[in-house]
Design a protein around this motif. Structure first.
Motif, short mmCIF file in Angstrom:
data_model
loop_
_atom_site.label_atom_id
_atom_site.label_comp_id
_atom_site.label_asym_id
_atom_site.label_seq_id
_atom_site.Cartn_x
_atom_site.Cartn_y
_atom_site.Cartn_z
N LYS A 31 15.95 -1.20 -25.99
CA LYS A 31 15.68 -2.24 -24.99
C LYS A 31 14.60 -1.77 -24.02
CE LYS A 31 18.17 -5.45 -22.15
NZ LYS A 31 19.27 -5.53 -21.22
N LYS A 32 14.77 -0.52 -23.61
CA LYS A 32 13.80 0.06 -22.67
C LYS A 32 12.39 0.02 -23.28
CE LYS A 32 15.40 4.00 -19.97
NZ LYS A 32 15.75 5.40 -20.10
N TYR A 33 12.34 0.36 -24.54
CA TYR A 33 11.03 0.38 -25.21
C TYR A 33 10.43 -1.02 -25.22
CZ TYR A 33 7.34 0.51 -28.62
OH TYR A 33 6.11 0.37 -29.23
N MET A 34 11.23 -2.01 -25.59
CA MET A 34 10.68 -3.36 -25.68
C MET A 34 10.16 -3.84 -24.32
SD MET A 34 10.21 -4.17 -28.64
CE MET A 34 9.24 -5.63 -28.21
N ILE A 35 10.88 -3.47 -23.26
CA ILE A 35 10.42 -3.86 -21.92
C ILE A 35 9.07 -3.19 -21.62
CG2 ILE A 35 10.92 -3.62 -19.43
CD1 ILE A 35 13.92 -3.96 -20.19
N LYS A 36 9.02 -1.89 -21.88
CA LYS A 36 7.77 -1.17 -21.58
C LYS A 36 6.63 -1.62 -22.48
CE LYS A 36 9.38 2.80 -19.18
NZ LYS A 36 8.92 4.03 -18.59
N TYR A 37 6.97 -1.89 -23.73
CA TYR A 37 5.94 -2.32 -24.67
C TYR A 37 5.36 -3.67 -24.24
CZ TYR A 37 3.61 -3.84 -28.92
OH TYR A 37 2.67 -4.28 -29.82
N ASN A 38 6.24 -4.60 -23.89
CA ASN A 38 5.74 -5.92 -23.47
C ASN A 38 4.97 -5.83 -22.15
OD1 ASN A 38 6.47 -7.51 -25.67
ND2 ASN A 38 8.56 -7.76 -24.93
N ASP A 39 5.44 -4.95 -21.24
CA ASP A 39 4.68 -4.75 -19.99
C ASP A 39 3.28 -4.25 -20.32
OD1 ASP A 39 6.77 -5.51 -18.44
OD2 ASP A 39 7.37 -3.48 -17.84
N MET A 40 3.23 -3.30 -21.25
CA MET A 40 1.93 -2.73 -21.63
C MET A 40 1.04 -3.80 -22.27
SD MET A 40 0.31 -1.76 -24.62
CE MET A 40 1.52 -1.34 -25.87
N MET A 41 1.62 -4.57 -23.18
CA MET A 41 0.82 -5.61 -23.85
C MET A 41 0.34 -6.66 -22.85
SD MET A 41 0.29 -4.86 -27.00
CE MET A 41 -0.17 -6.35 -27.89
N ARG A 42 1.18 -6.93 -21.84
CA ARG A 42 0.73 -7.86 -20.79
C ARG A 42 -0.54 -7.33 -20.12
NH1 ARG A 42 5.92 -10.16 -19.78
NH2 ARG A 42 6.72 -8.15 -19.12
N THR A 43 -0.55 -6.01 -19.87
CA THR A 43 -1.76 -5.47 -19.23
C THR A 43 -2.97 -5.62 -20.15
OG1 THR A 43 -1.49 -3.17 -19.97
CG2 THR A 43 -0.42 -3.78 -17.89
N LYS A 44 -2.75 -5.46 -21.44
CA LYS A 44 -3.87 -5.61 -22.37
C LYS A 44 -4.39 -7.05 -22.38
CE LYS A 44 -4.11 -3.19 -26.35
NZ LYS A 44 -5.04 -2.11 -26.03
N LEU A 45 -3.48 -7.98 -22.10
CA LEU A 45 -3.87 -9.38 -22.10
C LEU A 45 -4.30 -9.87 -20.72
CD1 LEU A 45 -1.05 -10.85 -24.41
CD2 LEU A 45 -3.42 -10.37 -25.01
N GLY A 46 -4.21 -8.99 -19.75
CA GLY A 46 -4.61 -9.38 -18.39
C GLY A 46 -3.60 -10.27 -17.70
N LEU A 47 -2.35 -10.10 -18.05
CA LEU A 47 -1.30 -10.90 -17.42
C LEU A 47 -0.60 -10.05 -16.35
CD1 LEU A 47 0.20 -12.47 -20.68
CD2 LEU A 47 -1.56 -13.43 -19.16
N PHE A 48 -0.66 -10.52 -15.13
CA PHE A 48 -0.10 -9.74 -14.03
C PHE A 48 1.35 -10.11 -13.75
CE2 PHE A 48 -4.57 -9.37 -13.70
CZ PHE A 48 -4.84 -8.19 -13.05
N GLN A 49 1.66 -11.39 -13.93
CA GLN A 49 3.02 -11.84 -13.67
C GLN A 49 3.86 -11.69 -14.94
OE1 GLN A 49 3.25 -14.76 -11.00
NE2 GLN A 49 1.12 -14.66 -10.47
N GLU A 50 5.15 -11.77 -14.74
CA GLU A 50 6.04 -11.74 -15.90
C GLU A 50 6.48 -13.16 -16.21
OE1 GLU A 50 9.55 -9.15 -16.24
OE2 GLU A 50 8.32 -7.74 -15.08
N ASN A 51 6.51 -13.45 -17.50
CA ASN A 51 6.96 -14.77 -17.89
C ASN A 51 7.79 -14.62 -19.16
OD1 ASN A 51 6.76 -17.40 -19.39
ND2 ASN A 51 5.74 -17.95 -17.47
N GLU A 52 8.87 -15.33 -19.21
CA GLU A 52 9.79 -15.20 -20.35
C GLU A 52 9.11 -15.41 -21.68
OE1 GLU A 52 13.65 -17.30 -20.74
OE2 GLU A 52 13.65 -17.02 -18.54
N ALA A 53 8.14 -16.31 -21.69
CA ALA A 53 7.50 -16.67 -22.96
C ALA A 53 6.47 -15.64 -23.42
CB ALA A 53 6.84 -18.04 -22.83
N ASP A 54 6.22 -14.60 -22.60
CA ASP A 54 5.17 -13.63 -22.96
C ASP A 54 5.48 -12.90 -24.28
OD1 ASP A 54 3.87 -14.37 -20.70
OD2 ASP A 54 4.46 -12.60 -19.52
N ALA A 55 6.76 -12.59 -24.46
CA ALA A 55 7.13 -11.84 -25.68
C ALA A 55 6.68 -12.61 -26.92
CB ALA A 55 8.62 -11.58 -25.71
#
Ligand code: AMP
Ligand code: MG
Length: 520
Positions: free
Chosen positions: A344-368
């Motif tokens: 679970k920890k990995y998925m959270i960190k991975y999605n956070d990282m991918m958000r940065t690659k996509l230039g997304l600063f906010q969190e959104n449920e649909a990002d995954a």
């Protein structure tokens, strides 16, 4: 030489009492004393100025005869006692017994500016752990380790470092393709540097031997020097220590996924207790974004260490470390809880990282889902990972009308972009565009932040090979050029833009570019 030597590993931990340099099984010890092999005609190829100053040495010192002799193994620094570490490991899923530093020799530890650095020579001769091999390293693998470990550091990926790359002047026999055609190659020595080179395998070997006393000594040593904030040894401290090792390795693998690095041999003897990328062998960089890719020919059949499973493999290795630490804790539940949280920890960190690659600063449920969809489309045709993400930061610029236009350069075979694939991309870009609308930052800000996590320049496999081919002919210009280029991987460096390009066709199936053996 002006180094502040402060040895701890070979002064605080139990040594193998035998001083001869013959192959043996070592018991109740963490290392064996051994002297580097003298080289016949050493020649310094390159020195890392950053590492030099981190160790407290000057550029002038690096040009001295003394420096050359120490970092090619011809002189042992005064008041030091070089040694090879004892470790075991799980290789490709199986316990392999004692491995150890078969061709790495630790010279000494240096304390400078509040940091501790262990200095090792890789390729400087036999040790008690050399098993059936010669303890040497060839130029090609040494260039690869030297360039990549420093490049990783500059990319912000935790890694062992490198101080110098030298020729030994000796010839080394290798069978690169394992096809019965061995040939002589130039021998080389890399001096590599890290706070410690301890791996999971150092702990595993002691647990496997049932030597709880030495295991405890080693764990207490590790905590004292590298996790001192955890406090005095106790069962709770050991659990907290394990938890930190989990987090460090998890962070490391998220970085690998961010930059497209595939280690290729993530055995437990190649997994650092500090979560550093260690042991650069048949590693590679993604060209086409492909979860199924591994550069390691030895792993071609099962692809255990492919890009898409690196995080799972780290978790597997952590299970092995947990088993090794168990005798000190004698209670499985704490370890199990930490391990169970990993996914679970990995998925959270991975999605956070991918958000940065996509230039997304906010969190959104649909990002995954947006991320998953992107990964799927990236697999439809061969799409260059670095170029894709770097160019993506142009999405939203005034003159850009559609997404496909800006990522066109990333496709290896443009004719493969069928109407269906085009539609998929259009759909994804629509979703991306509407997701971007939820952000409040300006286009310029987003672009800047994306360009700090999506490198423009990485050590593509063919680039390392070009450096090797030139070096083999005595021309070190490409090494120098790539070394300097990769110090600023996120900067535009327009004068170097020829390196911001897809892998050339000649490199697609060339040995050393698309596939690498463990022979090094
Ligand atoms: P690696 O797959 O490079 O992590 O190596 C696994 C083990 O083999 C380690 O214990 C290495 O020290 C050892 N090893 C690899 N190459 C050599 C060599 N040329 N001579 C001696 N030992 C080696
Ligand atoms: Mg190794």
């Amino acid at each position: 030489m002006n180094l502040h030597i402060k040895d701890t590993f070979n002064t605080e931990l139990p040594a193998d009492p035998i001083l001869e340099n013959n192959r043996r099984q070592v018991k109740e010890a963490c290392f064996s004393f051994v002297t580097p092999k003298k080289t016949s005609k050493p020649e310094m190829i390159h020195v890392s100025p950053e590492m030099l100053s981190a160790l407290g040495m000057s550029e002038a010192e690096a040009k001295s005869e003394a420096f050359l002799n120490v970092f090619t193994g011809n002189t042992v620094l005064a008041n030091t006692n070089p040694y090879a570490m004892c470790y075991g490991g799980h290789q490709f899923g199986n316990w392999a017994g004692q491995l150890g530093d078969g061709r790495a020799i630790n010279l000494a530890e240096v304390a400078h500016q509040g940091k501790r650095w262990a200095m090792q020579l890789k390729g400087s001769g036999e040790t008690p752990y050399s098993r059936t091999a010669d303890g040497l390293a060839v130029l090609r693998s040494s260039v690869r380790e030297y360039l990549c470990s420093e490049a990783m550091h500059h990319l912000g990926v935790p890694s062992t470092r490198a101080l110098s790359l030298a020729l030994s002047g000796d010839k080394v026999m290798r069978d690169v393709l394992y096809d019965g055609n061995p040939a002589y190659e130039k021998g080389a020595i890399v001096s590599r540097i890290a706070p410690t080179f301890l791996r999971f395998g150092n702990f595993e070997i002691l647990a496997a031997q049932g030597d709880v006393k030495t295991l405890k000594t080693l764990v207490d040593y590790t905590i004292k020097h590298f996790f001192s904030h955890l406090g005095q040894p106790s069962k709770e401290t050991y659990l907290a220590f394990f938890n930190e090792v989990v987090n460090l390795n998890l962070d490391m693998v998220v970085h690998w996924q961010r930059v497209g690095f595939v280690h290729g041999v993530m055995n437990t003897d190649n997994t650092s207790i500090l979560g550093l990328t260690i042991d650069y062998g048949p590693y590679g960089w993604l060209e086409g974004f492909d979860f199924g890719w591994t550069p390691n020919t030895t792993d071609r059949e099962f692809k255990r260490y492919k890009f898409g499973t690196q995080a799972e493999i780290i978790q597997w290795n952590l299970y092995k470390l947990a088993n090794a630490l168990y005798p000190l804790i004698e209670e499985a539940s704490g370890l199990e809880t930490i391990l169970a949280a990993y996914g679970k920890k990995y998925m959270i960190k991975y999605n956070d990282m991918m958000r940065t690659k996509l230039g997304l600063f906010q969190e959104n449920e649909a990002d995954a889902l947006l991320i998953k969809d992107l990964e799927k489309i990236l697999h439809l045709t061969e799409t260059d990972m670095s170029i894709f993400f770097r160019n993506l930061s142009q999405f939203g610029a005034k003159k850009v009308s559609n997404g496909l236009e800006i990522i066109a350069d990333a496709f290896y075979v443009p004719s493969e972009i069928t109407k269906i694939i085009e539609k998929e991309w259009e759909k994804w870009f629509e979703a991306y565009a509407s997701r971007l609308k939820l952000e409040t930052v300006s286009y310029e800000e987003r672009k800047q932040s994306m360009n700090q996590v999506n490198p423009k320049y990485v050590l593509r496999n063919y680039m390392a090979q070009l450096a090797i081919d030139a070096a083999d002919k005595g021309d070190y210009g490409v090494i120098e050029e790539l070394f300097d280029l990769l110090k600023k991987p996120y900067e535009e460096q327009l004068e170097h833009k020829k390196w911001f390009a897809k892998r050339p066709d000649w490199a697609r199936n060339k040995v050393g570019c698309s596939m690498l053996s463990c022979s090094s």
